[in-house]
Design a protein around this motif. Structure first.
Motif, PDB file in Angstrom:
ATOM      1  N   LEU A 120      51.983  40.911  36.140  1.00 44.35           N
ATOM      2  CA  LEU A 120      50.573  40.672  35.788  1.00 44.35           C
ATOM      3  C   LEU A 120      49.725  41.861  35.304  1.00 44.35           C
ATOM      4  O   LEU A 120      50.204  42.999  35.991  1.00 44.35           O
ATOM      5  CB  LEU A 120      49.841  40.112  37.060  1.00 44.35           C
ATOM      6  N   SER A 121      48.771  41.774  34.695  1.00 45.61           N
ATOM      7  CA  SER A 121      48.097  42.922  34.045  1.00 45.61           C
ATOM      8  C   SER A 121      46.829  42.872  34.460  1.00 45.61           C
ATOM      9  O   SER A 121      45.961  41.770  34.585  1.00 45.61           O
ATOM     10  CB  SER A 121      48.219  42.965  32.423  1.00 45.61           C
ATOM     11  N   ARG A 122      45.945  44.132  34.806  1.00 38.90           N
ATOM     12  CA  ARG A 122      44.739  43.981  35.001  1.00 38.90           C
ATOM     13  C   ARG A 122      43.479  43.277  33.852  1.00 38.90           C
ATOM     14  O   ARG A 122      43.061  42.637  34.080  1.00 38.90           O
ATOM     15  CB  ARG A 122      44.236  45.424  35.173  1.00 38.90           C
ATOM     16  N   THR A 123      44.213  43.677  32.559  1.00 35.90           N
ATOM     17  CA  THR A 123      43.493  43.050  31.614  1.00 35.90           C
ATOM     18  C   THR A 123      43.281  41.516  31.595  1.00 35.90           C
ATOM     19  O   THR A 123      42.511  41.050  31.178  1.00 35.90           O
ATOM     20  CB  THR A 123      44.027  43.626  30.227  1.00 35.90           C
ATOM     21  N   THR A 124      44.440  40.954  32.007  1.00 40.93           N
ATOM     22  CA  THR A 124      44.578  39.492  32.059  1.00 40.93           C
ATOM     23  C   THR A 124      43.373  39.030  33.223  1.00 40.93           C
ATOM     24  O   THR A 124      42.982  38.138  32.967  1.00 40.93           O
ATOM     25  CB  THR A 124      45.892  39.144  32.487  1.00 40.93           C
ATOM     26  N   VAL A 125      43.602  39.628  34.292  1.00 41.01           N
ATOM     27  CA  VAL A 125      42.565  39.392  35.151  1.00 41.01           C
ATOM     28  C   VAL A 125      41.179  39.486  34.745  1.00 41.01           C
ATOM     29  O   VAL A 125      40.264  38.640  34.850  1.00 41.01           O
ATOM     30  CB  VAL A 125      42.773  40.302  36.525  1.00 41.01           C
ATOM     31  N   TYR A 126      40.747  40.570  34.239  1.00 39.63           N
ATOM     32  CA  TYR A 126      39.428  40.920  33.450  1.00 39.63           C
ATOM     33  C   TYR A 126      39.098  39.640  32.459  1.00 39.63           C
ATOM     34  O   TYR A 126      38.123  38.983  32.580  1.00 39.63           O
ATOM     35  CB  TYR A 126      39.279  42.219  32.693  1.00 39.63           C
ATOM     36  N   ASN A 127      39.902  39.546  31.490  1.00 36.34           N
ATOM     37  CA  ASN A 127      39.675  38.483  30.637  1.00 36.34           C
ATOM     38  C   ASN A 127      39.630  36.825  31.065  1.00 36.34           C
ATOM     39  O   ASN A 127      38.881  36.300  30.708  1.00 36.34           O
ATOM     40  CB  ASN A 127      40.960  38.313  29.470  1.00 36.34           C
ATOM     41  N   THR A 128      40.525  36.588  32.224  1.00 33.52           N
ATOM     42  CA  THR A 128      40.344  35.342  32.692  1.00 33.52           C
ATOM     43  C   THR A 128      39.349  35.072  33.443  1.00 33.52           C
ATOM     44  O   THR A 128      38.703  34.205  33.279  1.00 33.52           O
ATOM     45  CB  THR A 128      41.773  35.144  33.413  1.00 33.52           C
ATOM     46  N   LEU A 129      38.886  36.098  34.196  1.00 33.57           N
ATOM     47  CA  LEU A 129      37.731  35.770  35.092  1.00 33.57           C
ATOM     48  C   LEU A 129      36.639  35.607  34.181  1.00 33.57           C
ATOM     49  O   LEU A 129      35.704  34.725  34.177  1.00 33.57           O
ATOM     50  CB  LEU A 129      37.414  36.733  36.090  1.00 33.57           C
ATOM     51  N   LYS A 130      36.312  36.357  32.977  1.00 35.44           N
ATOM     52  CA  LYS A 130      35.298  36.293  32.061  1.00 35.44           C
ATOM     53  C   LYS A 130      35.377  34.908  31.444  1.00 35.44           C
ATOM     54  O   LYS A 130      34.238  34.531  31.299  1.00 35.44           O
ATOM     55  CB  LYS A 130      35.501  37.553  31.167  1.00 35.44           C
ATOM     56  N   LEU A 131      36.301  34.645  31.084  1.00 40.36           N
ATOM     57  CA  LEU A 131      36.738  33.314  30.389  1.00 40.36           C
ATOM     58  C   LEU A 131      36.268  32.289  31.365  1.00 40.36           C
ATOM     59  O   LEU A 131      35.530  31.061  31.169  1.00 40.36           O
ATOM     60  CB  LEU A 131      38.134  32.859  30.221  1.00 40.36           C
ATOM     61  N   PHE A 132      36.723  32.199  32.612  1.00 42.80           N
ATOM     62  CA  PHE A 132      36.197  31.210  33.673  1.00 42.80           C
ATOM     63  C   PHE A 132      34.648  31.176  33.913  1.00 42.80           C
ATOM     64  O   PHE A 132      34.047  30.155  33.817  1.00 42.80           O
ATOM     65  CB  PHE A 132      36.851  31.615  34.999  1.00 42.80           C
ATOM     66  N   GLU A 133      34.138  32.395  33.744  1.00 40.30           N
ATOM     67  CA  GLU A 133      32.708  32.478  33.807  1.00 40.30           C
ATOM     68  C   GLU A 133      31.974  31.879  32.742  1.00 40.30           C
ATOM     69  O   GLU A 133      31.129  30.757  32.974  1.00 40.30           O
ATOM     70  CB  GLU A 133      32.143  33.850  34.061  1.00 40.30           C
ATOM     71  N   LYS A 134      32.701  32.162  31.598  1.00 40.43           N
ATOM     72  CA  LYS A 134      31.829  31.636  30.296  1.00 40.43           C
ATOM     73  C   LYS A 134      31.979  30.074  30.310  1.00 40.43           C
ATOM     74  O   LYS A 134      30.982  29.251  29.862  1.00 40.43           O
ATOM     75  CB  LYS A 134      32.383  32.037  28.902  1.00 40.43           C
ATOM     76  N   LYS A 135      33.024  29.504  30.789  1.00 40.27           N
ATOM     77  CA  LYS A 135      33.128  28.002  30.849  1.00 40.27           C
ATOM     78  C   LYS A 135      32.644  27.371  32.228  1.00 40.27           C
ATOM     79  O   LYS A 135      32.666  26.392  32.687  1.00 40.27           O
ATOM     80  CB  LYS A 135      34.463  27.681  30.809  1.00 40.27           C
ATOM     81  N   GLU A 136      31.788  28.482  32.973  1.00 40.85           N
ATOM     82  CA  GLU A 136      31.390  27.711  33.996  1.00 40.85           C
ATOM     83  C   GLU A 136      31.931  27.156  35.059  1.00 40.85           C
ATOM     84  O   GLU A 136      31.418  26.550  35.845  1.00 40.85           O
ATOM     85  CB  GLU A 136      30.175  26.871  33.579  1.00 40.85           C
ATOM     86  N   LEU A 137      33.179  27.669  35.467  1.00 40.68           N
ATOM     87  CA  LEU A 137      34.223  27.263  36.425  1.00 40.68           C
ATOM     88  C   LEU A 137      33.825  28.116  37.613  1.00 40.68           C
ATOM     89  O   LEU A 137      34.015  27.572  38.791  1.00 40.68           O
ATOM     90  CB  LEU A 137      35.559  27.606  35.805  1.00 40.68           C
ATOM     91  N   ILE A 138      33.249  29.517  37.338  1.00 40.73           N
ATOM     92  CA  ILE A 138      33.105  30.354  38.508  1.00 40.73           C
ATOM     93  C   ILE A 138      31.787  31.214  38.027  1.00 40.73           C
ATOM     94  O   ILE A 138      31.476  31.003  37.230  1.00 40.73           O
ATOM     95  CB  ILE A 138      34.202  31.341  38.979  1.00 40.73           C
ATOM     96  N   ARG A 139      31.534  31.933  39.305  1.00 40.56           N
ATOM     97  CA  ARG A 139      30.098  32.846  38.986  1.00 40.56           C
ATOM     98  C   ARG A 139      30.536  34.220  39.214  1.00 40.56           C
ATOM     99  O   ARG A 139      31.304  34.554  40.146  1.00 40.56           O
ATOM    100  CB  ARG A 139      29.126  32.325  39.844  1.00 40.56           C
ATOM    101  N   SER A 140      29.951  35.100  38.464  1.00 42.21           N
ATOM    102  CA  SER A 140      29.959  36.639  38.589  1.00 42.21           C
ATOM    103  C   SER A 140      28.757  36.772  39.553  1.00 42.21           C
ATOM    104  O   SER A 140      27.782  36.245  39.708  1.00 42.21           O
ATOM    105  CB  SER A 140      30.039  37.260  37.329  1.00 42.21           C
ATOM    106  N   VAL A 141      29.350  37.725  40.538  1.00 37.83           N
ATOM    107  CA  VAL A 141      28.034  38.241  41.406  1.00 37.83           C
ATOM    108  C   VAL A 141      27.955  39.790  40.969  1.00 37.83           C
ATOM    109  O   VAL A 141      28.638  40.719  41.582  1.00 37.83           O
ATOM    110  CB  VAL A 141      28.483  38.178  42.911  1.00 37.83           C
ATOM    111  N   ASN A 142      26.659  40.194  40.668  1.00 38.69           N
ATOM    112  CA  ASN A 142      26.507  41.551  40.290  1.00 38.69           C
ATOM    113  C   ASN A 142      25.644  41.948  41.336  1.00 38.69           C
ATOM    114  O   ASN A 142      24.464  42.681  40.936  1.00 38.69           O
ATOM    115  CB  ASN A 142      25.824  41.536  38.828  1.00 38.69           C
ATOM    116  N   ILE A 143      26.166  42.289  42.511  1.00 40.47           N
ATOM    117  CA  ILE A 143      25.360  42.936  43.478  1.00 40.47           C
ATOM    118  C   ILE A 143      25.803  44.337  43.792  1.00 40.47           C
ATOM    119  O   ILE A 143      25.047  44.943  44.404  1.00 40.47           O
ATOM    120  CB  ILE A 143      25.562  41.864  44.693  1.00 40.47           C
ATOM    121  N   GLU A 144      26.994  44.591  43.240  1.00 39.45           N
ATOM    122  CA  GLU A 144      27.402  46.014  43.521  1.00 39.45           C
ATOM    123  C   GLU A 144      26.707  46.724  42.525  1.00 39.45           C
ATOM    124  O   GLU A 144      26.675  46.479  41.640  1.00 39.45           O
ATOM    125  CB  GLU A 144      28.691  46.056  43.569  1.00 39.45           C
ATOM    126  N   GLU A 145      26.832  47.999  42.482  1.00 45.36           N
ATOM    127  CA  GLU A 145      26.259  49.204  41.805  1.00 45.36           C
ATOM    128  C   GLU A 145      27.236  49.325  40.734  1.00 45.36           C
ATOM    129  O   GLU A 145      26.784  49.564  39.466  1.00 45.36           O
ATOM    130  CB  GLU A 145      25.538  50.229  42.390  1.00 45.36           C
TER     131      GLU A 145
END
Lengths: 139, 139
Positions: A52-77
DNA sequence: ATTCATATTTGTAATGGTTACAAAATTAAA
DNA sequence: TTTAATTTTGTAACCATTACAAATATGAAT
């Protein structure tokens, strides 16, 4: 009437081809509702998927968010967190221990002014403070 | 009964020694309520203070926030914004043009559950969507 | 099966906002 | 005027994220 959540089905319904990595990442996110970071997802899944690659995790989570499967939580600095929970809820960050808690709020009663004729797509309610455990410990 | 805002006074009241740079940065933040970034503050003030350093802007804004003179607005994915407004309000980000708008909401209407015995220090309500101008333009 | 086109994954390099740090400059006190 | 303390400055480092191209996997057509 609850349906057992099926990762492949969910991905297909969202228009995402259910590859091996995507299924594993999606399952991790909906089973670990602790608002994990990319690094956490990567570290944990790497044991199961050594290539597994970090890039895959980055891209996949972004894709999931765009497709509204999951949500990003921008609470950390500095780094982003991800949340697989479907129902509307807010996020509380304890500034002492750093833990992030979910809470419920009454979204329907919330009235805004100054947003007439705006399209509202996504609401985030975030609170910072001190959690119960830390409050008791330091008193 | 409004008092003309005096930068030095405000800083002193917050326990901050009012140096030249601090006064200028504070004045900029309370006069430019467009949620500027560090880079914006730095670029604009550099014209007036040629020796100004980015580090000073970073440190000073962080100091102001810690002393609760201003608020940080963590609505962008990459960079922080700062807000000199005192009254409680939410932030709307237009995902088309990127502009950030203020809106009012009734704080007393916000009821939480799941935070019993927590200390709540800071509440942020953030909404993403499409602003009026962009909605009309694309229709 | 084989070939070919497409989609996905991977690893490395680059990007860019932020912070660490030490030197320089300023301020305040004695 | 000296001295100490504070503030500012500039550079280097940090680190989460993204860009990019090569490698791999998938799927369809023959």
């Amino acid at each position: 009437m609850n349906k057992i959540q099926n990762a492949s089905e969910d991905l297909l319904n969202a228009g995402i081809k259910p590859s091996y990595q995507r299924i594993k990442i999606y399952e991790f996110i909906i089973k670990n509702l602790t608002h994990p970071t990319v690094e956490t997802v990567y570290k944990k899944l790497s044991k199961e998927i050594p290539t597994l690659s970090r890039t895959t995790v980055y891209n996949t989570l972004k894709l999931f968010e765009k497709k509204e499967l999951i949500r990003s939580v921008n609470i950390e600095e500095n780094e982003m967190r991800y949340d697989g929970q479907k129902h509307i809820h807010g996020h509380f960050k304890c500034t002492v221990c750093g833990e992030i808690f979910d809470f419920n709020y009454n979204y329907n009663d919330l009235e805004f002014s100054g947003l007439d004729d705006f399209v509202l797509n996504q609401t985030d309610v975030m609170i910072k403070g001190i959690c119960k455990k830390c409050r008791i410990k330091n008193s």
